[in-house]
Design a protein around this motif. Structure first.
Motif, short mmCIF file in Angstrom:
data_model
loop_
_atom_site.label_atom_id
_atom_site.label_comp_id
_atom_site.label_asym_id
_atom_site.label_seq_id
_atom_site.Cartn_x
_atom_site.Cartn_y
_atom_site.Cartn_z
N TRP A 82 3.80 10.70 -6.24
CA TRP A 82 4.85 11.30 -7.07
C TRP A 82 4.41 11.49 -8.51
O TRP A 82 4.69 12.51 -9.12
N HIS A 83 3.79 10.48 -9.09
CA HIS A 83 3.60 10.45 -10.54
C HIS A 83 2.19 10.78 -11.02
O HIS A 83 2.03 11.14 -12.19
N PHE A 84 1.20 10.66 -10.16
CA PHE A 84 -0.17 10.83 -10.63
C PHE A 84 -0.96 11.85 -9.82
O PHE A 84 -2.19 11.87 -9.88
N GLY A 85 -0.27 12.70 -9.08
CA GLY A 85 -0.93 13.80 -8.41
C GLY A 85 -1.72 13.44 -7.16
O GLY A 85 -2.52 14.23 -6.70
N GLY A 86 -1.47 12.29 -6.62
CA GLY A 86 -2.13 11.93 -5.37
C GLY A 86 -1.44 12.59 -4.19
O GLY A 86 -0.43 13.29 -4.36
N PRO A 87 -1.97 12.40 -3.00
CA PRO A 87 -1.32 12.99 -1.82
C PRO A 87 0.05 12.36 -1.60
O PRO A 87 0.28 11.20 -1.94
N ASP A 88 0.96 13.14 -1.05
CA ASP A 88 2.26 12.60 -0.69
C ASP A 88 2.07 11.58 0.42
O ASP A 88 1.40 11.85 1.42
N ILE A 89 2.64 10.41 0.24
CA ILE A 89 2.57 9.34 1.24
C ILE A 89 3.94 9.23 1.89
O ILE A 89 4.96 9.18 1.21
N ASP A 90 3.94 9.20 3.20
CA ASP A 90 5.17 9.08 3.97
C ASP A 90 4.99 7.91 4.93
O ASP A 90 4.04 7.90 5.73
N PHE A 91 5.88 6.91 4.85
CA PHE A 91 5.69 5.72 5.68
C PHE A 91 5.73 6.06 7.17
O PHE A 91 5.09 5.40 7.98
N GLY B 150 -6.33 1.06 -7.45
CA GLY B 150 -7.17 1.73 -8.43
C GLY B 150 -6.55 3.02 -8.93
O GLY B 150 -6.58 3.30 -10.14
N ARG B 151 -5.97 3.80 -8.04
CA ARG B 151 -5.33 5.06 -8.44
C ARG B 151 -4.09 4.79 -9.29
O ARG B 151 -3.84 5.50 -10.27
N TRP B 152 -3.31 3.79 -8.90
CA TRP B 152 -2.11 3.43 -9.67
C TRP B 152 -2.49 2.98 -11.07
O TRP B 152 -1.96 3.46 -12.06
N ASN B 153 -3.42 2.04 -11.16
CA ASN B 153 -3.79 1.48 -12.45
C ASN B 153 -4.37 2.56 -13.37
O ASN B 153 -4.03 2.60 -14.56
N ALA B 154 -5.21 3.43 -12.84
CA ALA B 154 -5.78 4.51 -13.65
C ALA B 154 -4.67 5.45 -14.15
O ALA B 154 -4.69 5.86 -15.32
N GLY B 155 -3.72 5.77 -13.28
CA GLY B 155 -2.62 6.64 -13.68
C GLY B 155 -1.76 6.03 -14.77
O GLY B 155 -1.38 6.71 -15.74
N VAL B 156 -1.44 4.76 -14.64
CA VAL B 156 -0.61 4.08 -15.64
C VAL B 156 -1.32 4.09 -16.99
O VAL B 156 -0.70 4.34 -18.03
N ARG B 157 -2.61 3.84 -17.00
CA ARG B 157 -3.36 3.79 -18.26
C ARG B 157 -3.37 5.14 -18.99
O ARG B 157 -3.56 5.18 -20.20
N ILE C 136 0.83 -1.21 0.00
CA ILE C 136 0.00 0.00 0.00
C ILE C 136 0.86 1.26 0.00
O ILE C 136 0.62 2.19 -0.77
N VAL C 137 1.87 1.30 0.86
CA VAL C 137 2.67 2.52 1.02
C VAL C 137 3.87 2.54 0.09
O VAL C 137 4.01 3.46 -0.73
N SER C 138 4.75 1.56 0.20
CA SER C 138 6.03 1.62 -0.51
C SER C 138 5.94 1.29 -1.99
O SER C 138 6.64 1.89 -2.80
N CYS C 139 5.11 0.33 -2.35
CA CYS C 139 5.01 -0.05 -3.76
C CYS C 139 4.09 0.90 -4.52
O CYS C 139 4.42 1.33 -5.63
N LEU C 140 2.93 1.20 -3.96
CA LEU C 140 1.93 1.99 -4.67
C LEU C 140 1.84 3.44 -4.17
O LEU C 140 1.87 4.37 -4.98
N GLY C 141 1.69 3.63 -2.89
CA GLY C 141 1.39 4.95 -2.34
C GLY C 141 2.37 6.04 -2.71
O GLY C 141 1.98 7.13 -3.16
N TYR C 142 3.66 5.77 -2.50
CA TYR C 142 4.67 6.76 -2.87
C TYR C 142 4.50 7.18 -4.32
O TYR C 142 4.49 8.36 -4.66
N ARG C 143 4.40 6.20 -5.17
CA ARG C 143 4.41 6.45 -6.62
C ARG C 143 3.11 7.09 -7.11
O ARG C 143 3.14 7.89 -8.03
N VAL C 144 1.99 6.76 -6.50
CA VAL C 144 0.75 7.44 -6.86
C VAL C 144 0.92 8.94 -6.57
O VAL C 144 0.58 9.79 -7.40
#
Length: 187
Positions: free
Chosen positions: A94-103, A124-131, A84-92
């Motif tokens: 950074w790359h797709f305008g989501g809130p900054d996630i800090d572990f 869901g946010r990651w997949n939508a951003g990648v698409r 949730i945090v390290s694989c997806l959250g950070y990158r959502v």
């Protein structure tokens, strides 16, 4: 189908056919199950025996400033939090305008249901951003975040991470079900 859709589809097929179905019915007892002594997990604030703990809420994640060798065995709760945090959250963020996630400041889930909601939202946010990425976006490093290699490599790395950690969670679920040596009941 665009390149980004093909790359997103690789993970999405795994998500819908393998990983997410394997998480159905996850109960709190199994979420926190520690197959060996010394596991890292998600714990109530102030109860961790790990070198450090991170989190902003009632639940914290066991951690250390440097990865211990050998790495401790982790619970399903810990592994889901890592995804949730390290694989997806950070990158959502950074790359797709989501809130900054800090572990260190994340509000970790104290129940399996809450963790699965967090997982579904981040996925869901990651997949939508990648698409939405163009071929040009995939070929170049992102403009935000610390990762400085082409976005296609980042997306493929996240795909591998989710498949890898999802398989670990699936194995822990199998071990939990078979821990007493009897055939588990279906349903």
């Amino acid at each position: 189908m665009t390149r980004s859709e093909r790359i997103a589809d690789q993970l999405d097929r795994h998500w819908h056919r393998n990983l997410r179905p394997r998480l159905q019915g996850l109960a709190d007892e199994e979420y926190f199950w520690e197959p060996v002594r010394g596991c890292w997990s998600i714990r109530p604030y102030g109860t961790s025996a790990a070198p450090m703990s991170a989190g902003s809420g009632e639940w914290t994640m066991d951690c250390a400033s440097a990865d211990p060798v050998p790495a401790p065995v982790t619970t399903i709760a810990w592994r889901l939090a890592h995804i949730i945090v390290s694989c997806l959250g950070y990158r959502v963020g950074w790359h797709f305008g989501g809130p900054d996630i800090d572990f260190q400041a994340f509000a970790y889930a104290g129940t399996a249901d809450e963790a699965l909601k967090q997982l579904d939202e981040m996925y869901g946010r990651w997949n939508a951003g990648v698409r939405e990425l163009s071929d040009v976006d995939l070929a170049h490093p992102p403009t935000a975040g610390p990762e400085r290699f082409p976005m296609e490599g980042i997306v493929l790395h996240v795909n591998r991470e989710l498949i890898h950690h999802g398989a670990e969670i699936s194995l822990l679920r199998d071990l939990y079900r078979w821990q007493d040596g009897t055939v588990p009941r279906r349903g």
